[in-house]
Design a protein around this motif. Structure first.
Motif, mmCIF file in Angstrom:
data_model
loop_
_atom_site.group_PDB
_atom_site.id
_atom_site.type_symbol
_atom_site.label_atom_id
_atom_site.label_comp_id
_atom_site.label_asym_id
_atom_site.label_seq_id
_atom_site.Cartn_x
_atom_site.Cartn_y
_atom_site.Cartn_z
ATOM 1 N N GLU A 1 43.311 38.684 41.718
ATOM 2 C CA GLU A 1 43.156 38.420 43.141
ATOM 3 C C GLU A 1 42.566 37.023 43.372
ATOM 4 N N ASP A 2 41.567 36.657 42.591
ATOM 5 C CA ASP A 2 40.980 35.322 42.704
ATOM 6 C C ASP A 2 41.995 34.242 42.315
ATOM 7 N N TYR A 3 42.782 34.506 41.293
ATOM 8 C CA TYR A 3 43.819 33.558 40.867
ATOM 9 C C TYR A 3 44.848 33.365 41.986
ATOM 10 N N PHE A 4 45.304 34.466 42.576
ATOM 11 C CA PHE A 4 46.272 34.384 43.670
ATOM 12 C C PHE A 4 45.697 33.592 44.844
ATOM 13 N N THR A 5 44.462 33.878 45.191
ATOM 14 C CA THR A 5 43.796 33.190 46.296
ATOM 15 C C THR A 5 43.683 31.699 46.011
ATOM 16 N N ALA A 6 43.318 31.347 44.787
ATOM 17 C CA ALA A 6 43.180 29.937 44.405
ATOM 18 C C ALA A 6 44.506 29.188 44.534
ATOM 19 N N HIS A 7 45.621 29.903 44.402
ATOM 20 C CA HIS A 7 46.946 29.289 44.531
ATOM 21 C C HIS A 7 47.518 29.408 45.947
ATOM 22 N N GLY A 8 46.752 29.988 46.857
ATOM 23 C CA GLY A 8 47.209 30.129 48.239
ATOM 24 C C GLY A 8 48.206 31.248 48.444
ATOM 25 N N TRP A 9 48.253 32.205 47.525
ATOM 26 C CA TRP A 9 49.166 33.330 47.623
ATOM 27 C C TRP A 9 48.411 34.506 48.228
ATOM 28 N N GLN A 10 48.911 35.023 49.321
ATOM 29 C CA GLN A 10 48.288 36.198 49.926
ATOM 30 C C GLN A 10 48.601 37.413 49.065
ATOM 31 N N SER A 11 47.605 38.254 48.909
ATOM 32 C CA SER A 11 47.817 39.450 48.097
ATOM 33 C C SER A 11 47.300 40.674 48.835
ATOM 34 N N GLU A 12 47.748 41.808 48.363
ATOM 35 C CA GLU A 12 47.333 43.082 48.948
ATOM 36 C C GLU A 12 46.937 44.012 47.822
ATOM 37 N N MET B 1 37.575 33.745 48.354
ATOM 38 C CA MET B 1 36.728 33.155 47.350
ATOM 39 C C MET B 1 37.575 32.854 46.131
ATOM 40 N N GLY B 2 37.788 31.598 45.800
ATOM 41 C CA GLY B 2 38.606 31.189 44.677
ATOM 42 C C GLY B 2 37.804 31.022 43.407
ATOM 43 N N ILE B 3 38.513 30.853 42.304
ATOM 44 C CA ILE B 3 37.878 30.677 41.012
ATOM 45 C C ILE B 3 37.674 29.196 40.749
ATOM 46 N N ASN B 4 36.491 28.825 40.359
ATOM 47 C CA ASN B 4 36.221 27.472 39.902
ATOM 48 C C ASN B 4 36.140 27.529 38.392
ATOM 49 N N VAL B 5 37.184 27.040 37.728
ATOM 50 C CA VAL B 5 37.278 27.128 36.276
ATOM 51 C C VAL B 5 36.092 26.451 35.610
ATOM 52 N N ASP B 6 35.575 25.387 36.183
ATOM 53 C CA ASP B 6 34.452 24.671 35.595
ATOM 54 C C ASP B 6 33.174 25.494 35.570
ATOM 55 N N GLU B 7 33.074 26.502 36.418
ATOM 56 C CA GLU B 7 31.871 27.320 36.478
ATOM 57 C C GLU B 7 31.924 28.522 35.539
ATOM 58 N N LEU B 8 33.051 28.724 34.855
ATOM 59 C CA LEU B 8 33.160 29.845 33.934
ATOM 60 C C LEU B 8 32.517 29.457 32.611
ATOM 61 N N ASP B 9 31.518 30.215 32.181
ATOM 62 C CA ASP B 9 30.792 29.840 30.982
ATOM 63 C C ASP B 9 31.623 29.972 29.715
ATOM 64 N N ASP B 10 32.223 31.122 29.456
ATOM 65 C CA ASP B 10 33.007 31.283 28.240
ATOM 66 C C ASP B 10 34.466 31.589 28.535
ATOM 67 N N GLY B 11 34.938 31.275 29.734
ATOM 68 C CA GLY B 11 36.332 31.495 30.094
ATOM 69 C C GLY B 11 36.626 32.917 30.519
ATOM 70 N N ARG B 12 35.620 33.758 30.635
ATOM 71 C CA ARG B 12 35.826 35.152 31.024
ATOM 72 C C ARG B 12 35.079 35.449 32.310
ATOM 73 N N LEU B 13 35.588 36.424 33.029
ATOM 74 C CA LEU B 13 34.910 36.906 34.227
ATOM 75 C C LEU B 13 34.490 38.339 33.979
ATOM 76 N N ALA B 14 33.319 38.696 34.453
ATOM 77 C CA ALA B 14 32.794 40.036 34.213
ATOM 78 C C ALA B 14 33.230 41.010 35.299
ATOM 79 N N SER B 15 34.441 40.882 35.796
ATOM 80 C CA SER B 15 34.944 41.780 36.825
ATOM 81 C C SER B 15 36.229 42.434 36.347
ATOM 82 N N ALA B 16 36.696 43.395 37.089
ATOM 83 C CA ALA B 16 37.916 44.110 36.743
ATOM 84 C C ALA B 16 39.111 43.154 36.722
#
Length: 171
Positions: free
Chosen positions: A22-33, A1-16
């Protein structure tokens, strides 16, 4: 599940913070652990090397430490020269620093973000991007300096002068 920057209301995410990374890495196609709720690791290909990127979240201090490891190991006989090189390189940095893990001789770039304890939103996507790009940019910029010292038998000052040559004009 990637981040859609356009869907961020105030540029912040309410997660850790690690969730944001992890979402940023996924959006760039970088596998993470993920290593629990405290660490995430990915690998990013740069122009000089593949960099291991590691983020460590210290919830109690609200500090996100970010490390980039360019896979450079320093032989024992070159460590004094590399420490001298760190001194010259680090004084040119505005954010973060280079250092070496003594046990392994591995060079790394490290910096951290202190997250506002009054802000429950955590790490913004923009902050995540700045942490990652700052680490990558500095590793890419100084990778040749370390190579010149380790394998080109240049002094730290010669290595910096050779690697950070400013070009004039257009090609």
């Amino acid at each position: 599940m990637g981040i859609n920057v356009d869907e961020l209301d105030d540029g912040r995410l309410a997660s850790a913070p690690l969730d944001v990374l992890e979402d940023y890495f996924t959006a760039h196609g970088w596998q993470s652990e993920r290593n629990g709720d405290e660490e995430i690791v990915t690998a990013v290909k740069g122009s000089w090397a593949q960099y291991e990127m590691r983020a460590v979240w210290r919830r109690e201090d609200r500090v996100l430490q970010f490390l980039a490891l360019p896979d450079i190991r320093v032989p024992e006989e070159k460590r004094a020269l590399v420490y001298e090189t760190f001194g010259l390189v680090n004084e040119q940095l505005w954010l973060g620093h280079f250092e070496m893990w003594a046990a392994s001789g591995m060079i790394l770039f490290r910096h951290a973000a202190l997250l506002d304890p009054t802000n429950q939103a955590g790490l913004s996507l923009e902050q995540a991007e700045m942490l990652i790009e700052a680490a990558l940019d500095e590793c890419e910029r100084f990778y040749p300096v370390f190579q010149f010292v380790l394998w080109g038998d240049k002094s730290p000052q010669e290595a910096i002068e050779a690697a950070l040559i400013d070009t004039a004009g257009e090609a």
